[in-house]
Design a protein around this motif. Sequence first.
Motif, PDB file in Angstrom:
ATOM      1  N   LYS A  74       0.943  -1.555  -0.087  1.00 59.06           N
ATOM      2  CA  LYS A  74       0.056  -0.261   0.073  1.00 59.06           C
ATOM      3  C   LYS A  74       0.915   0.824   0.141  1.00 59.06           C
ATOM      4  O   LYS A  74       0.908   1.994  -0.437  1.00 59.06           O
ATOM      5  CB  LYS A  74      -0.774  -0.495   0.758  1.00 59.06           C
ATOM      6  N   MET A  75       1.782   1.321   0.664  1.00 61.80           N
ATOM      7  CA  MET A  75       3.082   2.626   0.411  1.00 61.80           C
ATOM      8  C   MET A  75       3.354   2.795  -0.668  1.00 61.80           C
ATOM      9  O   MET A  75       3.293   3.720  -0.594  1.00 61.80           O
ATOM     10  CB  MET A  75       3.856   1.864   2.242  1.00 61.80           C
ATOM     11  N   LEU A  76       3.725   1.623  -1.162  1.00 60.64           N
ATOM     12  CA  LEU A  76       4.725   1.506  -2.203  1.00 60.64           C
ATOM     13  C   LEU A  76       3.765   1.794  -3.332  1.00 60.64           C
ATOM     14  O   LEU A  76       4.156   3.302  -4.614  1.00 60.64           O
ATOM     15  CB  LEU A  76       5.374   0.460  -2.734  1.00 60.64           C
ATOM     16  N   ALA A  77       2.470   1.937  -3.493  1.00 65.19           N
ATOM     17  CA  ALA A  77       1.320   2.080  -4.396  1.00 65.19           C
ATOM     18  C   ALA A  77       1.070   3.761  -4.346  1.00 65.19           C
ATOM     19  O   ALA A  77       0.571   4.267  -5.524  1.00 65.19           O
ATOM     20  CB  ALA A  77       0.154   1.361  -4.463  1.00 65.19           C
ATOM     21  N   LEU A  78       0.602   3.846  -2.887  1.00 65.36           N
ATOM     22  CA  LEU A  78       0.448   5.610  -3.086  1.00 65.36           C
ATOM     23  C   LEU A  78       1.266   6.432  -3.107  1.00 65.36           C
ATOM     24  O   LEU A  78       1.892   7.426  -3.686  1.00 65.36           O
ATOM     25  CB  LEU A  78      -0.194   5.387  -0.890  1.00 65.36           C
ATOM     26  N   GLY A  79       2.779   5.726  -2.499  1.00 61.60           N
ATOM     27  CA  GLY A  79       3.949   6.141  -3.245  1.00 61.60           C
ATOM     28  C   GLY A  79       4.231   6.740  -4.425  1.00 61.60           C
ATOM     29  O   GLY A  79       4.835   7.724  -5.278  1.00 61.60           O
ATOM     30  N   ASN A  80       3.708   5.588  -5.395  1.00 66.60           N
ATOM     31  CA  ASN A  80       4.119   6.066  -6.459  1.00 66.60           C
ATOM     32  C   ASN A  80       2.979   6.824  -7.278  1.00 66.60           C
ATOM     33  O   ASN A  80       3.464   7.745  -8.029  1.00 66.60           O
ATOM     34  CB  ASN A  80       4.104   5.002  -7.698  1.00 66.60           C
ATOM     35  N   ALA A  81       1.448   6.448  -6.790  1.00 64.65           N
ATOM     36  CA  ALA A  81       0.573   7.753  -7.408  1.00 64.65           C
ATOM     37  C   ALA A  81       0.517   8.910  -6.861  1.00 64.65           C
ATOM     38  O   ALA A  81       0.497   9.921  -7.609  1.00 64.65           O
ATOM     39  CB  ALA A  81      -1.013   7.156  -6.513  1.00 64.65           C
ATOM     40  N   ARG A  82       1.644   8.929  -5.775  1.00 61.28           N
ATOM     41  CA  ARG A  82       1.458  11.357  -5.507  1.00 61.28           C
ATOM     42  C   ARG A  82       3.097  11.647  -6.090  1.00 61.28           C
ATOM     43  O   ARG A  82       3.268  12.462  -6.713  1.00 61.28           O
ATOM     44  CB  ARG A  82       2.638  11.012  -4.033  1.00 61.28           C
TER      45      ARG A  82
ATOM     46  N   SER B 291       1.836   7.639   7.584  1.00 68.24           N
ATOM     47  CA  SER B 291       2.139   7.753   6.534  1.00 68.24           C
ATOM     48  C   SER B 291       1.545   7.879   4.929  1.00 68.24           C
ATOM     49  O   SER B 291       0.984   8.275   4.614  1.00 68.24           O
ATOM     50  CB  SER B 291       2.645   6.059   6.035  1.00 68.24           C
ATOM     51  N   ASN B 292       0.248   7.629   5.845  1.00 66.75           N
ATOM     52  CA  ASN B 292      -1.070   7.273   5.095  1.00 66.75           C
ATOM     53  C   ASN B 292      -1.599   8.825   5.001  1.00 66.75           C
ATOM     54  O   ASN B 292      -2.306  10.362   3.777  1.00 66.75           O
ATOM     55  CB  ASN B 292      -2.089   6.413   5.165  1.00 66.75           C
TER      56      ASN B 292
ATOM     57  N   ALA C 219       5.339  21.452  -2.912  1.00 60.93           N
ATOM     58  CA  ALA C 219       6.680  20.590  -2.785  1.00 60.93           C
ATOM     59  C   ALA C 219       7.367  20.031  -1.246  1.00 60.93           C
ATOM     60  O   ALA C 219       7.514  19.629  -0.985  1.00 60.93           O
ATOM     61  CB  ALA C 219       7.838  21.676  -3.324  1.00 60.93           C
ATOM     62  N   GLN C 220       6.681  20.904  -0.395  1.00 59.49           N
ATOM     63  CA  GLN C 220       7.101  20.543   0.614  1.00 59.49           C
ATOM     64  C   GLN C 220       5.703  19.650   1.602  1.00 59.49           C
ATOM     65  O   GLN C 220       6.909  18.352   2.504  1.00 59.49           O
ATOM     66  CB  GLN C 220       6.824  21.674   1.963  1.00 59.49           C
ATOM     67  N   ALA C 221       4.751  19.356   0.688  1.00 58.41           N
ATOM     68  CA  ALA C 221       3.497  18.509   1.849  1.00 58.41           C
ATOM     69  C   ALA C 221       4.235  17.399   0.635  1.00 58.41           C
ATOM     70  O   ALA C 221       4.112  16.149   1.505  1.00 58.41           O
ATOM     71  CB  ALA C 221       2.988  18.514   1.010  1.00 58.41           C
ATOM     72  N   VAL C 222       4.817  16.875  -0.061  1.00 59.95           N
ATOM     73  CA  VAL C 222       5.642  15.503  -1.457  1.00 59.95           C
ATOM     74  C   VAL C 222       6.114  15.432   0.136  1.00 59.95           C
ATOM     75  O   VAL C 222       7.011  13.675   0.033  1.00 59.95           O
ATOM     76  CB  VAL C 222       5.634  16.462  -2.286  1.00 59.95           C
ATOM     77  N   ALA C 223       7.458  16.248   0.114  1.00 61.74           N
ATOM     78  CA  ALA C 223       8.731  15.922   0.891  1.00 61.74           C
ATOM     79  C   ALA C 223       8.610  15.353   2.185  1.00 61.74           C
ATOM     80  O   ALA C 223       9.014  14.779   2.437  1.00 61.74           O
ATOM     81  CB  ALA C 223       9.534  17.325   0.968  1.00 61.74           C
ATOM     82  N   ASP C 224       7.636  15.608   2.437  1.00 62.87           N
ATOM     83  CA  ASP C 224       7.126  15.476   4.139  1.00 62.87           C
ATOM     84  C   ASP C 224       6.558  13.703   3.905  1.00 62.87           C
ATOM     85  O   ASP C 224       6.782  13.063   5.059  1.00 62.87           O
ATOM     86  CB  ASP C 224       5.893  16.249   4.616  1.00 62.87           C
ATOM     87  N   SER C 225       5.441  13.550   3.272  1.00 64.04           N
ATOM     88  CA  SER C 225       5.104  12.469   2.372  1.00 64.04           C
ATOM     89  C   SER C 225       6.245  11.104   2.119  1.00 64.04           C
ATOM     90  O   SER C 225       6.322  10.259   2.552  1.00 64.04           O
ATOM     91  CB  SER C 225       4.103  12.416   1.450  1.00 64.04           C
TER      92      SER C 225
ATOM     93  N   ALA D 147       9.133  11.208   3.668  1.00 62.76           N
ATOM     94  CA  ALA D 147      10.346  11.097   4.229  1.00 62.76           C
ATOM     95  C   ALA D 147       9.047   9.924   4.892  1.00 62.76           C
ATOM     96  O   ALA D 147       9.358   9.681   5.943  1.00 62.76           O
ATOM     97  CB  ALA D 147      10.160  12.349   5.214  1.00 62.76           C
ATOM     98  N   ALA D 148       7.821  10.427   5.123  1.00 67.81           N
ATOM     99  CA  ALA D 148       6.818   9.848   5.901  1.00 67.81           C
ATOM    100  C   ALA D 148       7.198   8.075   5.464  1.00 67.81           C
ATOM    101  O   ALA D 148       7.069   7.093   6.564  1.00 67.81           O
ATOM    102  CB  ALA D 148       5.391   9.989   6.552  1.00 67.81           C
ATOM    103  N   ASP D 149       6.525   8.032   4.630  1.00 64.96           N
ATOM    104  CA  ASP D 149       7.471   6.898   4.299  1.00 64.96           C
ATOM    105  C   ASP D 149       9.001   6.083   4.024  1.00 64.96           C
ATOM    106  O   ASP D 149       8.775   4.416   4.386  1.00 64.96           O
ATOM    107  CB  ASP D 149       7.148   7.080   2.248  1.00 64.96           C
ATOM    108  N   GLU D 150       9.755   6.936   4.277  1.00 64.78           N
ATOM    109  CA  GLU D 150      10.911   6.231   4.671  1.00 64.78           C
ATOM    110  C   GLU D 150      10.457   6.019   5.532  1.00 64.78           C
ATOM    111  O   GLU D 150      11.107   4.359   6.466  1.00 64.78           O
ATOM    112  CB  GLU D 150      11.383   7.834   4.288  1.00 64.78           C
TER     113      GLU D 150
END
Length: 190
Positions: A61-69, A118-119, A158-164, A166-169
């Motif tokens: 799920k993390m990978l799928a959401l990360g790819n969509a983001r 992460s979500n 850009a900050q929201a994407v970077a935060d997301s 980082a949450a995935d990491e």
Amino acid sequence: MTISPVALALIGIGATVLGAVLAMISTLISTRMTQRATRDRESDFKVWERRADAIEEAHRKMLALGNARDLAWQRREVPTNLSPQGFDSGHQDEHFRLVVTKLMLYTTDELVEAYQASNTAFLKSILAIQMLELALAETGGPQATRRRDINLRAPVAAQAVADSQAADERLAAALRESALLGLAPERQRH
């Protein structure tokens, strides 16, 4: 005092019976301990299988959401296949609840928190990208106002994407750590 042959025979028979009884008790205890150890190993393995399944689902799920983001950020456009319900912070789809339930039952509280964070970060990044997309698509009004809206929303996205990301990491690290908890120390990789 002399021991008669009959008494000697009875002592021999008694010793044989006592030895047989002790051997039988020893065999029963050994069998019981082996069965218990086998049952415990099977139970531990079943729990590990469920933990591994929960970890794998959370990772997928993390990978799928990360790819969509990442695709949405690259295109500056939210994919049309994302459900509008996904933008409602109070909405949790069935798959999300199922994964959280499995994580709560079979993993650590830290992993559950990392998954939820992460979500949440994903949702915030998608909303920020959507706001930027709307600013980019705006055609009416003065050019200066349009440019100002874009300039305000681009760094927020850009900050929201970077935060997301980082949450995935952090989630990926928690997933690895949780996966290692189920392994014997000699099988853990560092």
